[in-house]
Structures are given as structure tokens and as C-alpha cells.
Scaffold this active site. Sequence first.
Site, mmCIF file in Angstrom:
data_model
loop_
_atom_site.group_PDB
_atom_site.id
_atom_site.type_symbol
_atom_site.label_atom_id
_atom_site.label_comp_id
_atom_site.label_asym_id
_atom_site.label_seq_id
_atom_site.Cartn_x
_atom_site.Cartn_y
_atom_site.Cartn_z
ATOM 1 N N LYS A 92 36.330 -7.594 -22.879
ATOM 2 C CA LYS A 92 36.715 -6.345 -23.667
ATOM 3 C C LYS A 92 38.066 -5.914 -23.489
ATOM 4 O O LYS A 92 38.860 -5.222 -24.310
ATOM 5 C CB LYS A 92 35.767 -5.125 -23.045
ATOM 6 C CG LYS A 92 34.473 -5.458 -23.127
ATOM 7 C CD LYS A 92 33.844 -4.067 -24.155
ATOM 8 C CE LYS A 92 32.617 -4.451 -24.801
ATOM 9 N NZ LYS A 92 31.404 -4.948 -23.625
ATOM 10 N N GLU A 114 34.027 5.010 -27.364
ATOM 11 C CA GLU A 114 32.550 4.905 -27.260
ATOM 12 C C GLU A 114 32.075 3.918 -26.370
ATOM 13 O O GLU A 114 32.873 2.958 -26.099
ATOM 14 C CB GLU A 114 31.822 4.699 -28.710
ATOM 15 C CG GLU A 114 31.494 3.507 -28.945
ATOM 16 C CD GLU A 114 33.044 2.437 -29.019
ATOM 17 O OE1 GLU A 114 33.841 3.109 -29.634
ATOM 18 O OE2 GLU A 114 32.855 1.142 -29.008
ATOM 19 N N SER A 387 31.065 -14.061 -21.086
ATOM 20 C CA SER A 387 31.826 -12.988 -21.297
ATOM 21 C C SER A 387 32.245 -12.078 -20.237
ATOM 22 O O SER A 387 33.351 -11.305 -20.591
ATOM 23 C CB SER A 387 31.076 -12.421 -22.669
ATOM 24 O OG SER A 387 29.590 -12.016 -22.277
#
Length: 427
Positions: A92, A114, A387
Amino acid sequence: MNAYQQPDARGHFGPYGGSFVSETLTYAISELRDAYAHYQHDPAFVAEFERELARFVGRPSPVYHAQGMSTELGGAQIFFKREDLNHTGAHKVNNTIGQAMLAKRMGKPRVIAETGAGQHGVATATICARYGLECVVYMGSEDIKRQSPNVYRMKLLGATVVPVESGSKTLKDALNEALRDWVANVDNTFYIIGTVAGPHPYPMMVRDFQSVIGRECIQQMPDLLAEVGCHSLQPDAVLACVGGGSNAMGIFHPYIGHPATRLIGIEAAGEGLDSGKHSASLQRGLPGVLHGNRTYVLQNEDGQVTETHSVSAGLDYPGVGPEHAWLKDIGRAEYVGITDTEALAAFHHLCRTEGIIPALESSHAIAHAMKLAPQMRRDQSILVNLSGRGDKDIGTVADLSGADFYCRPSCRGQGVKGGTAVVELHA
Ligand SMILES: *Cc1c(COP(=O)(O)O)cnc(C)c1O
């Protein structure tokens, strides 16, 4: 496939994507589109982005040959792209750095975001701390209960976490609330969206920032594959889990022009694709508009967005990035489901065979690699995007396994389920 040029100037991936926003946001969106169109080709911006990825995140992340697991399964060689080794523990941060750099250049001192599992919230709070930006994170009150360590991390990093009490009190409601804040504060506020969703230019911009993952792989794979005697210079299949779809787009995009490489996205099948309790938008959804773009959406006959379920909070989203909808329709990527049970088994398996504790999201992709490898030859290869790391998930896993996980005396013996264990941060 070299002709793959998506999206078009108005953000369409075939019939998907676009920009469905209220009039009040039209200006903010066009301002962002213009800024990104400029800075994306600005050498100083590109150089700073690369420097940040190298020095703050620790890129390039390595690709690792899972030798034990490959030998045991007796088929294709399995490799992991180690996004779990990035600072903040997942892919991210690649995206939040890019967007925060834009916020600085656009003169926006306030950032909103968010978050569902809290991973995007933590990555945003991290970069806002580094750049001295005010940070407000919207999070469903249900998710706040399930993810208390990440809520505290965001607070440590100086962010304000706003509980969202509307709807199902989860990610989609947090996204709605963040969009509402943006409408009210467009002048001084930059909205950092955490995945390849939202109105144009977000799906394209987030994909571009995350594509560093796949670009590195294209450079790293030839030597690694030659070392283990594989037949080709690039992997036969690239696998990634799909929530909103950003880690998958990041690794897929540079491979779209390599037709010999299969691209396989893994959605959360929850309790089964036909159980009604899953988050498989591409496999069980229908085209519709959600959060500013047209894509596959889990909905009922009246077009109402339905409740989703997954053991991993990061995959629990009723929509999906519009580019995945397009890649599915043109047949360039395939999408399959992995259940909660299969993901948990893969989680434990990776811990024991490779000494890596993966995120529950990533465990979905690993589970599919474990199914696929035995059907392939030993000189073939599978590249899995790992990930994120699984530290955030150990409370959930302990609850589901019935194991004793150390928690405050107050939560002992209360039958905590589904990730509600309160982690004691100072033992
Ligand atoms: C957020 C998250 C995901 C899901 O988001 P995508 O946009 O689909 O990548 C997957 N893995 C990890 C570790 C995450 O934190």
C-alpha cells in the site's frame, strides 16, 4: 498486446471506469487529473518518487524462490515477490507516497483516506507524518473493533481516526464518508484512495504507482528462472489476490504485453462462491456503478449493494477496480476464488515450510499457487505477489484456530471470534 493502451482520455477501460461524481467534486477531480497528467512526466517528480521508494520503503523488494514448497508440491517452481518486506509491511505504501507527493505539489495541507483493515490508513498516516500533512482516516466502527492494533498505530503516527456508523460500518461506508468529507473540504484537502477504484484518474494513477512491483519483477525474473533451470525468461503464471485490485494491477500491468504469461487474480470466496458469503465481485457480481466508477458490483436484483464476507478484512469489498473488469471481459486475466478455509490452510503452510508469516489476503494467492503448481511441469514457474506480512492477522488466526493468544485479562474466556481479540501492545 503491445497495443494495450488503457484507459482512454476520459478514464474508460472499455465499458468500465469513468467518473461518476456529484457536481461539487467535478472541479476537484479535474484539478487532480491535470496535476497528475503534468507530474507523471515531470523528471523531478519521477526522481523523487524513485528515491522515496528506495530509501524510505526499501525497494526493490526481493523475489524469493520457495524451494521447500516447490519441491514438496512436485510441480512448477513457486516464487514470491516480497511486498511484505516493504516499510509498513505491504504494497500500500507505494501508492500513498505517490499521492502524498501530489498533495504537497498541489498545495493541499490536509489528507483524508478510507480504510478497511487499517493497512491503507497506516500507510497514509505514515507518509503524512513524514511530509507534515494533517491526516484524517475514515474507518467503519465494525472494522475499528476488529483491527484495534492498526487503529492505535494510526494514532501513534499522529492521524485522527473517525469512526463511521452508517450502513454495515465497514470499508464501503468509510469510502462514502471520505467522499462526503472531500465534497465539503475540496479547497484544502487531498483524498488518497487506497486501491485501483474510485473515479478517474484514481484507478489509472494508483495502478501506475503500484506498477513498480511488476516492473521490478520483469527485471528480476530472468536470472532467477535461469538459476533453477526453468524453460522461459518470465513466469508462466503471475498470481495476486484481488480486493479492490491494486496489488494485482501493480504486478499484472507490466506483464499484459507478455502473452505467454497467464495472469490470475484470486478473489475471496469466503464460505464458498455459492454461499452468498464472499467478496467475489468479478465472479458473482454484475456491472453497476460504485464509488464513482462503473465495474462489477455485488448487488441484489434491485441493484442494492450486498453485504460481503471474507476472513481477510483487506479483501472484503463489494466492488473491484474497473481495469480488472475489462481484463476479465477481454480474457487477458482469469479470476478464481479461494475460500476462508483454504486461505487459512495456506497461511499455516507457508509459516511452516518457508518461515514467512503472510497476510491473510496474500494467503488466498498462495492457496491457489498450491493448487496450480502440481498441474504444471517442474521447469515451469509461478510468481505470487506476497502483498503483505501477516503480523496484523495473528489475533484473527489464533481465534479461528482456537489457540491461546495473549490478550488483556479482560478479553480472556469471552469466546472472541473473527478477529476481535484485543492485542496487548505492551506485554
Ligand atoms: C489492502 C490489502 C490487499 C487488498 O487490496 P488490493 O487493492 O486488492 O491490493 C491485499 N493484501 C494486503 C496485504 C493488503 O493490505
